[in-house]
Design a protein around this motif. Sequence first.
Motif, PDB file in Angstrom:
ATOM      1  N   THR A   4      21.740 -41.214 -94.220  1.00 37.04           N
ATOM      2  CA  THR A   4      22.786 -42.134 -93.784  1.00 37.04           C
ATOM      3  C   THR A   4      23.775 -41.458 -92.837  1.00 37.04           C
ATOM      4  O   THR A   4      24.472 -42.131 -92.102  1.00 37.04           O
ATOM      5  CB  THR A   4      23.554 -42.719 -94.989  1.00 37.04           C
ATOM      6  OG1 THR A   4      24.112 -41.644 -95.751  1.00 37.04           O
ATOM      7  CG2 THR A   4      22.641 -43.562 -95.851  1.00 37.04           C
ATOM      8  N   ASP A   5      23.834 -40.136 -92.849  1.00 36.74           N
ATOM      9  CA  ASP A   5      24.725 -39.394 -91.955  1.00 36.74           C
ATOM     10  C   ASP A   5      24.098 -39.149 -90.583  1.00 36.74           C
ATOM     11  O   ASP A   5      24.805 -38.814 -89.642  1.00 36.74           O
ATOM     12  CB  ASP A   5      25.086 -38.037 -92.560  1.00 36.74           C
ATOM     13  CG  ASP A   5      25.825 -38.163 -93.878  1.00 36.74           C
ATOM     14  OD1 ASP A   5      26.537 -39.172 -94.054  1.00 36.74           O
ATOM     15  OD2 ASP A   5      25.688 -37.266 -94.718  1.00 36.74           O
ATOM     16  N   GLN A   6      22.783 -39.298 -90.471  1.00 40.09           N
ATOM     17  CA  GLN A   6      22.094 -38.962 -89.230  1.00 40.09           C
ATOM     18  C   GLN A   6      22.619 -39.708 -88.009  1.00 40.09           C
ATOM     19  O   GLN A   6      22.824 -39.086 -86.974  1.00 40.09           O
ATOM     20  CB  GLN A   6      20.588 -39.173 -89.379  1.00 40.09           C
ATOM     21  CG  GLN A   6      19.931 -38.124 -90.237  1.00 40.09           C
ATOM     22  CD  GLN A   6      18.448 -38.379 -90.413  1.00 40.09           C
ATOM     23  OE1 GLN A   6      17.945 -39.446 -90.091  1.00 40.09           O
ATOM     24  NE2 GLN A   6      17.751 -37.391 -90.928  1.00 40.09           N
ATOM     25  N   PRO A   7      22.836 -41.014 -88.071  1.00 39.51           N
ATOM     26  CA  PRO A   7      23.316 -41.700 -86.869  1.00 39.51           C
ATOM     27  C   PRO A   7      24.642 -41.146 -86.371  1.00 39.51           C
ATOM     28  O   PRO A   7      24.832 -40.941 -85.169  1.00 39.51           O
ATOM     29  CB  PRO A   7      23.476 -43.154 -87.316  1.00 39.51           C
ATOM     30  CG  PRO A   7      22.576 -43.299 -88.485  1.00 39.51           C
ATOM     31  CD  PRO A   7      22.566 -41.955 -89.147  1.00 39.51           C
ATOM     32  N   PHE A   8      25.540 -40.859 -87.279  1.00 36.60           N
ATOM     33  CA  PHE A   8      26.855 -40.382 -86.887  1.00 36.60           C
ATOM     34  C   PHE A   8      26.788 -38.949 -86.362  1.00 36.60           C
ATOM     35  O   PHE A   8      27.476 -38.604 -85.396  1.00 36.60           O
ATOM     36  CB  PHE A   8      27.823 -40.526 -88.055  1.00 36.60           C
ATOM     37  CG  PHE A   8      27.846 -41.941 -88.573  1.00 36.60           C
ATOM     38  CD1 PHE A   8      28.434 -42.958 -87.838  1.00 36.60           C
ATOM     39  CD2 PHE A   8      27.227 -42.265 -89.768  1.00 36.60           C
ATOM     40  CE1 PHE A   8      28.422 -44.273 -88.292  1.00 36.60           C
ATOM     41  CE2 PHE A   8      27.210 -43.575 -90.223  1.00 36.60           C
ATOM     42  CZ  PHE A   8      27.809 -44.575 -89.483  1.00 36.60           C
ATOM     43  N   ALA A   9      25.941 -38.127 -86.971  1.00 34.58           N
ATOM     44  CA  ALA A   9      25.752 -36.764 -86.479  1.00 34.58           C
ATOM     45  C   ALA A   9      25.106 -36.782 -85.095  1.00 34.58           C
ATOM     46  O   ALA A   9      25.461 -35.975 -84.224  1.00 34.58           O
ATOM     47  CB  ALA A   9      24.899 -35.957 -87.456  1.00 34.58           C
ATOM     48  N   ALA A  10      24.190 -37.711 -84.874  1.00 30.82           N
ATOM     49  CA  ALA A  10      23.525 -37.812 -83.572  1.00 30.82           C
ATOM     50  C   ALA A  10      24.516 -38.213 -82.485  1.00 30.82           C
ATOM     51  O   ALA A  10      24.521 -37.647 -81.390  1.00 30.82           O
ATOM     52  CB  ALA A  10      22.373 -38.814 -83.646  1.00 30.82           C
ATOM     53  N   GLN A  38      18.386 -46.936 -88.909  1.00 32.88           N
ATOM     54  CA  GLN A  38      18.986 -47.825 -89.906  1.00 32.88           C
ATOM     55  C   GLN A  38      20.238 -48.520 -89.382  1.00 32.88           C
ATOM     56  O   GLN A  38      20.907 -49.231 -90.134  1.00 32.88           O
ATOM     57  CB  GLN A  38      19.342 -47.026 -91.169  1.00 32.88           C
ATOM     58  CG  GLN A  38      18.168 -46.334 -91.816  1.00 32.88           C
ATOM     59  CD  GLN A  38      17.126 -47.305 -92.331  1.00 32.88           C
ATOM     60  OE1 GLN A  38      17.451 -48.375 -92.827  1.00 32.88           O
ATOM     61  NE2 GLN A  38      15.866 -46.934 -92.219  1.00 32.88           N
ATOM     62  N   GLN A  39      20.555 -48.308 -88.103  1.00 39.20           N
ATOM     63  CA  GLN A  39      21.794 -48.842 -87.527  1.00 39.20           C
ATOM     64  C   GLN A  39      21.510 -49.579 -86.214  1.00 39.20           C
ATOM     65  O   GLN A  39      21.846 -49.104 -85.128  1.00 39.20           O
ATOM     66  CB  GLN A  39      22.772 -47.690 -87.256  1.00 39.20           C
ATOM     67  CG  GLN A  39      23.156 -46.883 -88.464  1.00 39.20           C
ATOM     68  CD  GLN A  39      24.131 -47.632 -89.338  1.00 39.20           C
ATOM     69  OE1 GLN A  39      24.875 -48.469 -88.882  1.00 39.20           O
ATOM     70  NE2 GLN A  39      24.116 -47.321 -90.624  1.00 39.20           N
ATOM     71  N   PRO A  40      20.887 -50.749 -86.254  1.00 44.16           N
ATOM     72  CA  PRO A  40      20.520 -51.436 -85.017  1.00 44.16           C
ATOM     73  C   PRO A  40      21.711 -51.767 -84.109  1.00 44.16           C
ATOM     74  O   PRO A  40      21.588 -51.726 -82.896  1.00 44.16           O
ATOM     75  CB  PRO A  40      19.803 -52.695 -85.493  1.00 44.16           C
ATOM     76  CG  PRO A  40      20.147 -52.840 -86.922  1.00 44.16           C
ATOM     77  CD  PRO A  40      20.471 -51.489 -87.446  1.00 44.16           C
TER      78      PRO A  40
END
Length: 90
Positions: A4-10, A38-40
Motif C-alpha cells: 500500500t506504500d508503493q504508490p506513494f514511494a514511487a 491499486q490506485q487508478p
Amino acid sequence: MGKTDQPFAAVECLNSMRSEGIQPNAVTYTTLFTACRQQPRLVCHLLAHAKDDLVELNTISLTAAINVLGFGELDCIGTLVCLLTYIISK
C-alpha cells in the motif's frame, strides 16, 4: 514497505528525480503505473504529469496504464475520459 506504500514511494521517487534535474521518460512512467496498480485515480494524475513532462509514452507504458485503469475502481466512463484526455492532449 508494504504494497500500500508503493504508490506513494514511487511518486516520491519521481519528485526526487525532478528535483535532481533528472527528466522522467517512458520507462519511469511504466514503472510508476505498475507501482500504482491499486490506485487508478493516481494513474490518471500521472498521465497528466507525463504530458506536462513532455514524455512520449510508448505501447508498454500505455498498456501498463490501461491495465491499472481497466481493473481499478474507476467506472468505465471515468477510465475512458482519463485515457482520451491523455491521447487527445498529445
